[in-house]
Design an enzyme around this catalytic site. Structure first.
Site, PDB file in Angstrom:
ATOM      1  N   PRO A   2      15.408-105.522  55.776  1.00 32.97           N
ATOM      2  CG  PRO A   2      13.548-104.419  54.916  1.00 32.97           C
ATOM      3  CD  PRO A   2      14.389-104.549  56.147  1.00 32.97           C
ATOM      4  CG  LEU A   3      20.773-106.171  51.059  1.00 32.91           C
ATOM      5  CD1 LEU A   3      21.487-104.887  51.488  1.00 32.91           C
ATOM      6  CD2 LEU A   3      21.725-107.350  51.035  1.00 32.91           C
TER       7      LEU A   3
END
Length: 126
Positions: A2-3
């Site tokens: 995830p970002l």
């Protein structure tokens, strides 16, 4: 993978954004099986000219305490996992930092695994 992008208004206590990020990261580990150490976040502070929101959209009363969270992650998680993530983040931000649950907005952006490079110019998941 995830970002996480976290947007909030200025004038919060020092370290507030980092605490928000820690809560979001732990919620992702606990609810959607994000691996340990997979923690990449961008925290930005705004004034009222650069963080714009409707204070009553969908009859939810928002304040300048709003936190907008956008998480880009691999596609494929179930709707029930996504709902659990939304609830866990909002609940923990409320309990641990006093953020109103109405002021927590979350958006997920799902991408295919081959759309990531974590360094060295390599598509590690492709």
């Amino acid at each position: 993978m995830p970002l996480v992008r976290i947007s909030l208004m200025k004038n919060r206590p020092n370290g507030f954004g980092k605490k928000v990020g820690a809560i979001i990261y732990q919620a992702m580990v606990d609810t959607i099986n994000v691996p340990v150490k997979d923690n990449f976040q961008i925290v930005t502070e705004h004034d009222s000219d650069t963080l714009i929101y409707d204070p009553t959209y969908l009859d939810i009363k928002r304040t300048d305490g709003i936190i907008i969270i956008q998480i880009t992650l691999n596609e494929g998680r179930t709707t029930s996992l996504k709902k659990a993530l939304f609830n866990t983040i909002a609940d923990r931000l409320h309990r641990e930092l006093g953020v109103r649950m109405e002021d927590v907005m979350i958006n997920l952006v799902e991408v295919k695994k081959e759309n990531w490079s974590f360094g060295n110019g390599i598509a590690q998941y492709a």
